[in-house]
Design a protein around this motif. Sequence first.
Motif, PDB file in Angstrom:
ATOM      1  N   THR A  93       7.902  17.526  -5.404  1.00 15.85           N
ATOM      2  CA  THR A  93       8.375  16.478  -6.104  1.00 15.85           C
ATOM      3  C   THR A  93       9.542  15.945  -5.397  1.00 15.85           C
ATOM      4  O   THR A  93      10.750  16.813  -4.989  1.00 15.85           O
ATOM      5  CB  THR A  93       8.652  16.816  -7.286  1.00 15.85           C
ATOM      6  OG1 THR A  93       7.435  17.115  -8.087  1.00 15.85           O
ATOM      7  CG2 THR A  93       9.059  15.825  -8.333  1.00 15.85           C
ATOM      8  N   LEU A  94       9.714  14.786  -5.152  1.00 20.32           N
ATOM      9  CA  LEU A  94      10.920  14.158  -4.409  1.00 20.32           C
ATOM     10  C   LEU A  94      12.063  13.882  -5.525  1.00 20.32           C
ATOM     11  O   LEU A  94      12.032  13.549  -6.503  1.00 20.32           O
ATOM     12  CB  LEU A  94      10.455  12.878  -3.817  1.00 20.32           C
ATOM     13  CG  LEU A  94       9.544  12.639  -2.790  1.00 20.32           C
ATOM     14  CD1 LEU A  94       9.303  11.215  -2.372  1.00 20.32           C
ATOM     15  CD2 LEU A  94       9.645  13.551  -1.670  1.00 20.32           C
ATOM     16  N   ARG A  95      13.328  14.480  -4.760  1.00 20.11           N
ATOM     17  CA  ARG A  95      14.437  14.258  -5.852  1.00 20.11           C
ATOM     18  C   ARG A  95      15.445  13.728  -4.935  1.00 20.11           C
ATOM     19  O   ARG A  95      15.471  13.509  -3.841  1.00 20.11           O
ATOM     20  CB  ARG A  95      14.973  15.812  -5.962  1.00 20.11           C
ATOM     21  CG  ARG A  95      14.037  16.821  -6.662  1.00 20.11           C
ATOM     22  CD  ARG A  95      14.834  17.856  -7.102  1.00 20.11           C
ATOM     23  NE  ARG A  95      15.543  18.467  -5.877  1.00 20.11           N
ATOM     24  CZ  ARG A  95      14.921  19.490  -5.101  1.00 20.11           C
ATOM     25  NH1 ARG A  95      13.585  19.843  -4.767  1.00 20.11           N
ATOM     26  NH2 ARG A  95      15.909  20.105  -3.958  1.00 20.11           N
ATOM     27  N   PRO A  96      16.401  13.013  -5.559  1.00 18.85           N
ATOM     28  CA  PRO A  96      17.424  12.260  -4.825  1.00 18.85           C
ATOM     29  C   PRO A  96      18.255  13.092  -3.998  1.00 18.85           C
ATOM     30  O   PRO A  96      18.933  12.245  -3.024  1.00 18.85           O
ATOM     31  CB  PRO A  96      18.019  11.610  -6.054  1.00 18.85           C
ATOM     32  CG  PRO A  96      17.432  11.676  -7.450  1.00 18.85           C
ATOM     33  CD  PRO A  96      16.683  12.659  -7.125  1.00 18.85           C
ATOM     34  N   SER A 131      17.511   5.954  -8.227  1.00 19.13           N
ATOM     35  CA  SER A 131      18.510   6.387  -7.344  1.00 19.13           C
ATOM     36  C   SER A 131      18.297   5.322  -6.162  1.00 19.13           C
ATOM     37  O   SER A 131      17.369   5.507  -5.370  1.00 19.13           O
ATOM     38  CB  SER A 131      18.486   7.638  -7.000  1.00 19.13           C
ATOM     39  OG  SER A 131      19.258   7.978  -5.837  1.00 19.13           O
ATOM     40  N   LEU A 132      19.368   4.717  -5.837  1.00 19.35           N
ATOM     41  CA  LEU A 132      19.418   3.654  -4.611  1.00 19.35           C
ATOM     42  C   LEU A 132      19.392   4.526  -3.335  1.00 19.35           C
ATOM     43  O   LEU A 132      18.521   4.314  -2.317  1.00 19.35           O
ATOM     44  CB  LEU A 132      20.352   2.592  -4.536  1.00 19.35           C
ATOM     45  CG  LEU A 132      20.533   1.569  -3.553  1.00 19.35           C
ATOM     46  CD1 LEU A 132      19.122   0.953  -3.278  1.00 19.35           C
ATOM     47  CD2 LEU A 132      21.590   0.821  -3.513  1.00 19.35           C
ATOM     48  N   PRO A 133      20.503   5.486  -3.284  1.00 17.70           N
ATOM     49  CA  PRO A 133      20.133   6.550  -2.021  1.00 17.70           C
ATOM     50  C   PRO A 133      18.930   6.986  -1.903  1.00 17.70           C
ATOM     51  O   PRO A 133      18.225   7.075  -0.692  1.00 17.70           O
ATOM     52  CB  PRO A 133      21.598   7.236  -2.155  1.00 17.70           C
ATOM     53  CG  PRO A 133      22.224   6.678  -3.267  1.00 17.70           C
ATOM     54  CD  PRO A 133      21.444   5.783  -4.112  1.00 17.70           C
ATOM     55  N   GLY A 134      18.499   7.540  -2.990  1.00 23.03           N
ATOM     56  CA  GLY A 134      17.089   8.148  -2.645  1.00 23.03           C
ATOM     57  C   GLY A 134      16.073   7.359  -2.329  1.00 23.03           C
ATOM     58  O   GLY A 134      15.346   7.990  -1.516  1.00 23.03           O
ATOM     59  N   MET A 135      15.806   6.486  -2.830  1.00 25.68           N
ATOM     60  CA  MET A 135      14.663   5.452  -2.509  1.00 25.68           C
ATOM     61  C   MET A 135      14.819   4.971  -1.274  1.00 25.68           C
ATOM     62  O   MET A 135      13.876   4.646  -0.468  1.00 25.68           O
ATOM     63  CB  MET A 135      14.551   4.438  -3.651  1.00 25.68           C
ATOM     64  CG  MET A 135      14.043   4.911  -5.065  1.00 25.68           C
ATOM     65  SD  MET A 135      12.604   5.797  -4.943  1.00 25.68           S
ATOM     66  CE  MET A 135      11.153   4.433  -4.240  1.00 25.68           C
ATOM     67  N   GLN A 136      16.225   4.680  -0.819  1.00 30.53           N
ATOM     68  CA  GLN A 136      16.480   4.492   0.424  1.00 30.53           C
ATOM     69  C   GLN A 136      15.656   5.075   1.639  1.00 30.53           C
ATOM     70  O   GLN A 136      15.148   5.004   2.754  1.00 30.53           O
ATOM     71  CB  GLN A 136      17.699   3.882   0.928  1.00 30.53           C
ATOM     72  CG  GLN A 136      18.234   2.745   0.147  1.00 30.53           C
ATOM     73  CD  GLN A 136      19.847   2.496   0.338  1.00 30.53           C
ATOM     74  OE1 GLN A 136      20.459   3.683   0.424  1.00 30.53           O
ATOM     75  NE2 GLN A 136      20.376   1.476   0.497  1.00 30.53           N
ATOM     76  N   LYS A 137      15.980   6.509   1.277  1.00 31.99           N
ATOM     77  CA  LYS A 137      15.369   7.384   2.140  1.00 31.99           C
ATOM     78  C   LYS A 137      13.852   7.344   2.312  1.00 31.99           C
ATOM     79  O   LYS A 137      13.066   7.681   3.056  1.00 31.99           O
ATOM     80  CB  LYS A 137      16.011   8.890   1.619  1.00 31.99           C
ATOM     81  CG  LYS A 137      17.361   9.366   2.124  1.00 31.99           C
ATOM     82  CD  LYS A 137      17.800  10.652   1.672  1.00 31.99           C
ATOM     83  CE  LYS A 137      18.476  10.643   0.363  1.00 31.99           C
ATOM     84  NZ  LYS A 137      19.210  12.031  -0.051  1.00 31.99           N
TER      85      LYS A 137
END
Length: 319
Positions: A93-96, A131-137
Amino acid sequence: MRSLILRVISLFVSCVLALPVWAGKLSLVIDDFGYRPHNENQVLAMPVAISVAVLPNAPYARDMATKAHAQGREVLIHLPMAPMSKQPLERDTLRPDMSSEEIARILRDAVGKVPYAVGLNNHMGSAMTASLPGMQKVMQAMTTYRLYFLDSMTIGSSQASRAAAGTGIRVLKRKVFLDDTQNTADIRRQFNRAVELARRDGVAIAIGHPHPTTIQVLQQMLPTLPPDIELVRPSQLLNEPESAPRHYEPVPVYTASARIPVGKHTIRPIRQCVSKVPLPPITQQDMLQRLAADVMQSAAIVYLEQRWKTWRGEWVFRQ
C-alpha cells in the motif's frame, strides 16, 4: 395528411435522438477485481464499455485482467493507497512517507501483475491522495508508463490534479459511488444520480464494486439506460472538459428604469417577464416530444390541413 406530418416529425425526432453529440457520456468502473471470480464474471457479461479496476496482489488479478482485455474492456490498476482510518492494508500500500524509489518499485510490480492496464485508480487512499508530496512521487513514477489516473475522490482535498501538473499524466475524477451501502434502493438511486450528472454536465464517472446487490441493480438498469446517455470507457473522457455543464449564458435583465446606450443615445429596453420559480429540468426526449406537439398545433400546420381537405374534396368532386 395529419398522419403524414406526424410521421415526418417522428422521423425527425428519431434522427435527432440518435445523434451522439446530444448524448451525455457515462463511464462505469467496477473496482476490487481479482478476488471473486464468480461475481466478476457476472460483471464481464455486461456491456464491454464497463471497465474494471484490478487489485495487483489479488489471487486472480492476471486472469481477470486478461479476460477483460480479451473482451475489449478497459483495464485499470486498482492501486492500494493509505487511508486516514486505521485498518488492515493490502500488501504494498502506498504511503506518503515512502521514498520515490519504493513507490516506483511498487508501481512497476503492479504493472507486471495487471497486464493490459491503460489507467490507474486508487484503492482507499484518503491519506495518500491528500498528500501533495506523496502524489507528486506517484505521478513521477507513472511517467514511465502510458497510464491515466482516475481519482476515486475518497477525500475532497485530493491533490492528484495538482501533483499531475507538468508531468503529462492526465487525471479523471469520480463523480458517484454506486454502492456505499448494500441496499438496492440506495444503489439504484446512485445510478440514477450518475445518469442525471451525465445528462447535466455532459460527462460523469461512477465507481462500483462486484457486490451481488450492485450486480443485480446493474443487470436491471443497464438495459433501460435512457437514449440520451452513452456508456463510454474512461479513456474516452480524457479529452472532455473536467466539468462541462450544458447551459446558456444568462440574458441580462434590465429594470423598467434602465437605459441601454446606443451610440450617443439611450433607449428603454423591452420589459421582460422573469419567472420567480426556476423551471423544472426537462429531458431531451420530452423536449422534442413537446416540440412536435406544438408544431402540430401551429397555425401553419392547421392551415395545411385545411387546404389539404379542400384540395382533396375538389379532386373527389371532379372525379
